[in-house]
Design a protein around this motif. Structure first.
Motif, PDB file in Angstrom:
ATOM      1  N   LEU A  42       0.844  -1.187   0.000  1.00 13.83           N
ATOM      2  CA  LEU A  42       0.000   0.000   0.000  1.00 13.83           C
ATOM      3  C   LEU A  42       0.880   1.238   0.000  1.00 13.83           C
ATOM      4  CD1 LEU A  42      -2.814   1.347   0.275  1.00 13.83           C
ATOM      5  CD2 LEU A  42      -2.517   1.165   2.759  1.00 13.83           C
ATOM      6  N   ALA A  43       0.704   2.086  -0.985  1.00 17.82           N
ATOM      7  CA  ALA A  43       1.425   3.358  -1.061  1.00 17.82           C
ATOM      8  C   ALA A  43       0.424   4.457  -0.739  1.00 17.82           C
ATOM      9  CB  ALA A  43       2.004   3.558  -2.458  1.00 17.82           C
ATOM     10  N   VAL A  44       0.657   5.151   0.357  1.00 22.60           N
ATOM     11  CA  VAL A  44      -0.273   6.172   0.840  1.00 22.60           C
ATOM     12  C   VAL A  44       0.284   7.553   0.543  1.00 22.60           C
ATOM     13  CG1 VAL A  44      -1.433   7.110   2.876  1.00 22.60           C
ATOM     14  CG2 VAL A  44      -1.066   4.644   2.677  1.00 22.60           C
ATOM     15  N   GLY A  45      -0.554   8.391  -0.033  1.00 24.94           N
ATOM     16  CA  GLY A  45      -0.173   9.769  -0.312  1.00 24.94           C
ATOM     17  C   GLY A  45      -1.291  10.715   0.060  1.00 24.94           C
ATOM     18  N   GLY A  46      -0.927  11.905   0.471  1.00 23.74           N
ATOM     19  CA  GLY A  46      -1.918  12.920   0.774  1.00 23.74           C
ATOM     20  C   GLY A  46      -2.495  13.510  -0.508  1.00 23.74           C
ATOM     21  N   ALA A  66      -1.169  -1.000  -4.204  1.00 22.99           N
ATOM     22  CA  ALA A  66      -2.462  -0.318  -4.194  1.00 22.99           C
ATOM     23  C   ALA A  66      -2.223   1.131  -3.796  1.00 22.99           C
ATOM     24  CB  ALA A  66      -3.409  -0.985  -3.195  1.00 22.99           C
ATOM     25  N   ALA A  67      -3.008   2.022  -4.358  1.00 21.78           N
ATOM     26  CA  ALA A  67      -2.888   3.443  -4.034  1.00 21.78           C
ATOM     27  C   ALA A  67      -3.904   3.800  -2.967  1.00 21.78           C
ATOM     28  CB  ALA A  67      -3.122   4.288  -5.278  1.00 21.78           C
ATOM     29  N   GLY A  68      -3.433   4.431  -1.922  1.00 15.15           N
ATOM     30  CA  GLY A  68      -4.317   4.964  -0.896  1.00 15.15           C
ATOM     31  C   GLY A  68      -4.109   6.465  -0.828  1.00 15.15           C
ATOM     32  N   VAL A  69      -5.154   7.223  -1.089  1.00 22.22           N
ATOM     33  CA  VAL A  69      -5.063   8.674  -1.069  1.00 22.22           C
ATOM     34  C   VAL A  69      -5.855   9.193   0.119  1.00 22.22           C
ATOM     35  CG1 VAL A  69      -5.518  10.802  -2.327  1.00 22.22           C
ATOM     36  CG2 VAL A  69      -4.780   8.763  -3.562  1.00 22.22           C
ATOM     37  N   VAL A  70      -5.196   9.978   0.961  1.00 25.79           N
ATOM     38  CA  VAL A  70      -5.839  10.529   2.149  1.00 25.79           C
ATOM     39  C   VAL A  70      -6.380  11.909   1.807  1.00 25.79           C
ATOM     40  CG1 VAL A  70      -5.517  11.215   4.551  1.00 25.79           C
ATOM     41  CG2 VAL A  70      -4.319   9.212   3.656  1.00 25.79           C
ATOM     42  N   PRO A  71      -7.703  12.048   1.788  1.00 22.02           N
ATOM     43  CA  PRO A  71      -8.303  13.329   1.409  1.00 22.02           C
ATOM     44  C   PRO A  71      -7.983  14.438   2.414  1.00 22.02           C
ATOM     45  CG  PRO A  71      -9.993  11.794   2.170  1.00 22.02           C
ATOM     46  CD  PRO A  71      -8.695  11.044   2.136  1.00 22.02           C
ATOM     47  N   GLY A  72      -7.850  15.634   1.895  1.00 24.16           N
ATOM     48  CA  GLY A  72      -7.635  16.800   2.738  1.00 24.16           C
ATOM     49  C   GLY A  72      -6.284  16.832   3.421  1.00 24.16           C
ATOM     50  N   ILE A  89      -5.807   2.617   5.585  1.00 27.12           N
ATOM     51  CA  ILE A  89      -4.924   1.527   6.019  1.00 27.12           C
ATOM     52  C   ILE A  89      -5.682   0.299   6.511  1.00 27.12           C
ATOM     53  CG2 ILE A  89      -3.189   0.862   7.725  1.00 27.12           C
ATOM     54  CD1 ILE A  89      -2.100   3.685   7.588  1.00 27.12           C
ATOM     55  N   THR A  90      -6.727   0.498   7.301  1.00 24.06           N
ATOM     56  CA  THR A  90      -7.426  -0.618   7.934  1.00 24.06           C
ATOM     57  C   THR A  90      -7.980  -1.625   6.924  1.00 24.06           C
ATOM     58  OG1 THR A  90      -7.920   0.735   9.865  1.00 24.06           O
ATOM     59  CG2 THR A  90      -9.248  -1.253   9.556  1.00 24.06           C
ATOM     60  N   PRO A  91      -8.692  -1.191   5.885  1.00 24.76           N
ATOM     61  CA  PRO A  91      -9.180  -2.195   4.917  1.00 24.76           C
ATOM     62  C   PRO A  91      -8.048  -2.950   4.220  1.00 24.76           C
ATOM     63  CG  PRO A  91     -10.321  -0.113   4.614  1.00 24.76           C
ATOM     64  CD  PRO A  91      -9.193   0.137   5.572  1.00 24.76           C
ATOM     65  N   PHE A  92      -6.949  -2.275   3.970  1.00 28.07           N
ATOM     66  CA  PHE A  92      -5.804  -2.941   3.346  1.00 28.07           C
ATOM     67  C   PHE A  92      -5.271  -4.044   4.258  1.00 28.07           C
ATOM     68  CE2 PHE A  92      -1.249  -3.419   2.605  1.00 28.07           C
ATOM     69  CZ  PHE A  92      -1.245  -3.720   1.251  1.00 28.07           C
ATOM     70  N   LEU A  93      -5.120  -3.726   5.532  1.00 31.24           N
ATOM     71  CA  LEU A  93      -4.565  -4.691   6.478  1.00 31.24           C
ATOM     72  C   LEU A  93      -5.523  -5.829   6.804  1.00 31.24           C
ATOM     73  CD1 LEU A  93      -2.725  -2.290   8.958  1.00 31.24           C
ATOM     74  CD2 LEU A  93      -1.723  -3.713   7.160  1.00 31.24           C
ATOM     75  N   THR A  94      -6.815  -5.580   6.714  1.00 33.38           N
ATOM     76  CA  THR A  94      -7.791  -6.612   7.043  1.00 33.38           C
ATOM     77  C   THR A  94      -8.252  -7.407   5.826  1.00 33.38           C
ATOM     78  OG1 THR A  94      -9.619  -5.048   6.858  1.00 33.38           O
ATOM     79  CG2 THR A  94      -8.642  -5.348   9.051  1.00 33.38           C
ATOM     80  N   GLY A  95      -7.755  -7.031   4.647  1.00 33.42           N
ATOM     81  CA  GLY A  95      -8.124  -7.762   3.445  1.00 33.42           C
ATOM     82  C   GLY A  95      -9.422  -7.314   2.809  1.00 33.42           C
ATOM     83  N   THR A  96      -9.997  -6.259   3.327  1.00 32.11           N
ATOM     84  CA  THR A  96     -11.213  -5.697   2.737  1.00 32.11           C
ATOM     85  C   THR A  96     -10.825  -4.427   2.018  1.00 32.11           C
ATOM     86  OG1 THR A  96     -11.710  -4.513   4.789  1.00 32.11           O
ATOM     87  CG2 THR A  96     -12.713  -6.683   4.489  1.00 32.11           C
TER      88      THR A  96
END
Length: 101
Positions: A42-46, A66-72, A89-96
């Protein structure tokens, strides 16, 4: 902030930046030798910083990224929007996985 007071604490805090060029060379050699991240990543960006561009930049080295974009949020996502970061992060770690694939 007591965590950043004193010479030893400051030295430890800056050590990451002292090793960046060496880390880059190590990673380049690993990649050249065929190294890839085979696990889900998971690559997280603002939203107001890198957004999903980090995931796109990593796609060759981490095919399952997977791209995770944190709004705001800008560069400091955990400080700027912690609830939204957890929602990524949570859905990525839990498989959802709610992050874009």
């Amino acid at each position: 902030m007591a965590s950043y007071s004193g010479t030893a604490a400051l030295k430890a805090g800056f050590e990451h930046y002292r090793t960046l060029l060496d880390d880059g060379q190590t990673n380049k050699a690993w990649y050249a030798a065929g190294g890839r991240l085979r696990m889900p990543t998971l690559a997280v960006g603002g939203e107001h910083a890198v957004g999903s561009r980090l995931a796109e930049a990593l796609r060759d080295v981490a095919p399952a990224v997977a791209a995770g974009v944190v709004p705001g949020s800008g560069h400091f996502v955990a400080e700027e929007n912690p609830e939204a970061l957890l929602a990524v992060i949570t859905p990525f770690l839990t498989g959802t996985n709610g992050a874009d694939r």
